[in-house]
Design a protein around this motif. Sequence first.
Motif, PDB file in Angstrom:
ATOM      1  N   ALA A 191       0.988  -1.180   0.024  1.00 23.45           N
ATOM      2  CA  ALA A 191       0.059  -0.176   0.117  1.00 23.45           C
ATOM      3  C   ALA A 191       0.833   1.152   0.054  1.00 23.45           C
ATOM      4  O   ALA A 191       2.097   1.214   0.342  1.00 23.45           O
ATOM      5  CB  ALA A 191      -0.782   0.044   1.135  1.00 23.45           C
ATOM      6  N   SER A 247      -6.991  -3.096   2.245  1.00 25.55           N
ATOM      7  CA  SER A 247      -6.474  -1.871   1.425  1.00 25.55           C
ATOM      8  C   SER A 247      -5.462  -0.893   1.917  1.00 25.55           C
ATOM      9  O   SER A 247      -4.695  -0.419   1.654  1.00 25.55           O
ATOM     10  CB  SER A 247      -7.510  -1.091   0.898  1.00 25.55           C
ATOM     11  N   LYS A 294      -2.074  -2.631  -2.156  1.00 33.82           N
ATOM     12  CA  LYS A 294      -2.558  -1.867  -3.007  1.00 33.82           C
ATOM     13  C   LYS A 294      -2.898  -2.657  -4.175  1.00 33.82           C
ATOM     14  O   LYS A 294      -3.964  -2.281  -4.727  1.00 33.82           O
ATOM     15  CB  LYS A 294      -1.538  -0.987  -3.702  1.00 33.82           C
TER      16      LYS A 294
END
Length: 179
Positions: free
Chosen positions: A51, A130, A134
């Motif tokens: 992420a 999330s 990603k």
Amino acid sequence: MNLPEVILVTESDEPIGTMEKMEAHRKGLLHRAFSVFIMNDAGDILLQQRALGKYHSPGLWTNACCSHQLPGETTLDAAHRRLMEEMGFDCPLEEIFAFTYRTVFDNGLIEHEFDHVLIGYYNGAINPDSEEVKDYRYMSPSQILELMAREPDSFTSWFHLALPKVLKYLNLSVTTADV
């Protein structure tokens, strides 16, 4: 608020204490960690793109999940916990080797880890968090190596070190020279 701690270790993985995770990364002290590699029945390896909010290596591709054992937690328990937290699934895992590495990041943090590497096989649904992930995808070892050769800076430092060892463990005819 209790900040997460890591387990400080010697070069032979003997615990010598604990420290708050970010302090250990600022000081570059050797601590215990793990990396989980997941394969499917087709022989593809599950990659996750970290992420963008991660404190280091944001947006880089790496193995399915990696993190730190908590004080009092076994490597296997930690790996199952983080695989579920990051990728939204769990599966049987086996530790296949360990290695030590040290990376200094642009933001001044230092990853100095005794990294236990585990492998598992999974073909079901993936439901990543999330905040952690990603993107994700399965790729064949040869596709990964080709992408790493073209775009080496899009992969984490530890993935560059661990992948050749995993492929060797799997008896795939890939050498570190290919990476």
